[in-house]
Write a protein that holds these residues in place. Structure first.
Motif, PDB file in Angstrom:
ATOM      1  N   CYS A 110     -16.288 -10.561  47.347  1.00 62.58           N
ATOM      2  CA  CYS A 110     -17.290  -9.595  47.798  1.00 62.58           C
ATOM      3  C   CYS A 110     -18.226 -10.244  48.812  1.00 62.58           C
ATOM      4  O   CYS A 110     -18.675 -11.381  48.625  1.00 62.58           O
ATOM      5  CB  CYS A 110     -18.092  -9.070  46.606  1.00 62.58           C
ATOM      6  N   VAL A 117     -13.749  -9.206  43.579  1.00 63.47           N
ATOM      7  CA  VAL A 117     -13.499  -7.785  43.316  1.00 63.47           C
ATOM      8  C   VAL A 117     -12.493  -7.703  42.185  1.00 63.47           C
ATOM      9  O   VAL A 117     -11.696  -8.613  41.978  1.00 63.47           O
ATOM     10  CB  VAL A 117     -13.018  -7.034  44.582  1.00 63.47           C
ATOM     11  N   VAL A 124     -10.823   3.042  46.636  1.00 65.87           N
ATOM     12  CA  VAL A 124     -11.960   2.138  46.788  1.00 65.87           C
ATOM     13  C   VAL A 124     -11.698   0.838  46.030  1.00 65.87           C
ATOM     14  O   VAL A 124     -11.228   0.846  44.893  1.00 65.87           O
ATOM     15  CB  VAL A 124     -13.251   2.810  46.254  1.00 65.87           C
ATOM     16  N   ASN A 126     -13.375  -2.162  44.153  1.00 64.55           N
ATOM     17  CA  ASN A 126     -14.637  -2.246  43.412  1.00 64.55           C
ATOM     18  C   ASN A 126     -15.009  -3.678  43.053  1.00 64.55           C
ATOM     19  O   ASN A 126     -14.175  -4.427  42.547  1.00 64.55           O
ATOM     20  CB  ASN A 126     -14.526  -1.441  42.113  1.00 64.55           C
ATOM     21  N   CYS A 127     -16.266  -4.020  43.280  1.00 63.35           N
ATOM     22  CA  CYS A 127     -16.814  -5.302  42.835  1.00 63.35           C
ATOM     23  C   CYS A 127     -17.728  -5.021  41.650  1.00 63.35           C
ATOM     24  O   CYS A 127     -18.703  -4.282  41.791  1.00 63.35           O
ATOM     25  CB  CYS A 127     -17.596  -5.992  43.948  1.00 63.35           C
ATOM     26  N   PRO A 128     -17.445  -5.614  40.486  1.00 62.11           N
ATOM     27  CA  PRO A 128     -18.223  -5.296  39.291  1.00 62.11           C
ATOM     28  C   PRO A 128     -19.596  -5.955  39.227  1.00 62.11           C
ATOM     29  O   PRO A 128     -20.434  -5.532  38.452  1.00 62.11           O
ATOM     30  CB  PRO A 128     -17.328  -5.826  38.162  1.00 62.11           C
ATOM     31  N   ASN A 131     -21.757  -3.576  41.905  1.00 60.26           N
ATOM     32  CA  ASN A 131     -21.197  -2.259  42.211  1.00 60.26           C
ATOM     33  C   ASN A 131     -21.029  -1.966  43.696  1.00 60.26           C
ATOM     34  O   ASN A 131     -21.164  -0.820  44.124  1.00 60.26           O
ATOM     35  CB  ASN A 131     -22.003  -1.150  41.532  1.00 60.26           C
ATOM     36  N   SER A 132     -20.703  -2.971  44.485  1.00 63.13           N
ATOM     37  CA  SER A 132     -20.335  -2.713  45.874  1.00 63.13           C
ATOM     38  C   SER A 132     -18.925  -2.148  45.884  1.00 63.13           C
ATOM     39  O   SER A 132     -18.088  -2.513  45.060  1.00 63.13           O
ATOM     40  CB  SER A 132     -20.372  -4.002  46.703  1.00 63.13           C
ATOM     41  N   ASN A 133     -18.663  -1.242  46.824  1.00 61.14           N
ATOM     42  CA  ASN A 133     -17.356  -0.600  46.940  1.00 61.14           C
ATOM     43  C   ASN A 133     -16.896  -0.645  48.382  1.00 61.14           C
ATOM     44  O   ASN A 133     -17.690  -0.440  49.305  1.00 61.14           O
ATOM     45  CB  ASN A 133     -17.436   0.859  46.459  1.00 61.14           C
TER      46      ASN A 133
END
Length: 165
Positions: A110, A117, A124, A126-128, A131-133
């Motif tokens: 990310c 990610v 999409v 997703n990065c946990p 929460n960047s997408n």
């Protein structure tokens, strides 16, 4: 002999040693933040858009942030669902198929805080961590806090094999 002359003659000052140990600890901590868990995730979802590979199935090409060796086999085309993808933690790469027969790869790190990610859903990546997408079509930011896209990673598709290029 004074205590000052003893300290300077016996090696580095305490302050130098403490600073070096602190820098090494910070380096380890930053490396840990940039890493990711060992689980890989894949998910299929529908998503439209155009790809860069056309109907021949050859991979997209651009430099990027993967750590894997060039030419090393990552996966097969059957493992990458249309509209979804799969994260390869060891190589720090995420491979996606935005449209049928179009395969792309992006760095799995990310751009916000260096977390890995973890999943792909609804077109999409997703990065946990925060929460960047990111879009599976071009790696662009769909929602932040990340402000920079995922760098594209060069791959090659030959038959049903996907390799780092």
């Amino acid at each position: 002999m004074t205590s000052a002359s003893i300290n300077s003659a016996s090696g580095p000052a305490r302050r130098t040693v403490v600073a070096a140990v602190g820098a090494a600890g910070l380096s380890v901590a930053l490396t840990a933040c940039g890493g990711s868990d060992d689980d890989t995730s894949s998910s299929s979802a529908s998503s439209g858009g155009t790809g860069s590979t056309g109907s021949s199935g050859t991979g997209s090409a651009s430099t990027g942030g993967g750590d894997g060796a060039a030419g090393s086999a990552l996966t097969t085309t059957s493992e990458i669902p249309e509209g979804g993808g799969k994260v390869f933690d060891a190589e720090k790469v995420v491979v996606v198929q935005p449209t049928a027969g179009t395969y792309k790869a992006f760095s799995a790190v990310c751009t916000h805080a260096g977390c890995g990610v973890k999943s792909i859903a609804d077109g999409v990546i997703n990065c946990p961590c925060h929460n960047s997408n990111f879009s599976i079509e071009d790696g662009s930011v769909k929602s932040g806090p990340a402000t920079k896209p995922l760098p594209e990673v060069k791959i090659a598709v030959s038959g049903d094999s996907i390799t780092l290029a």
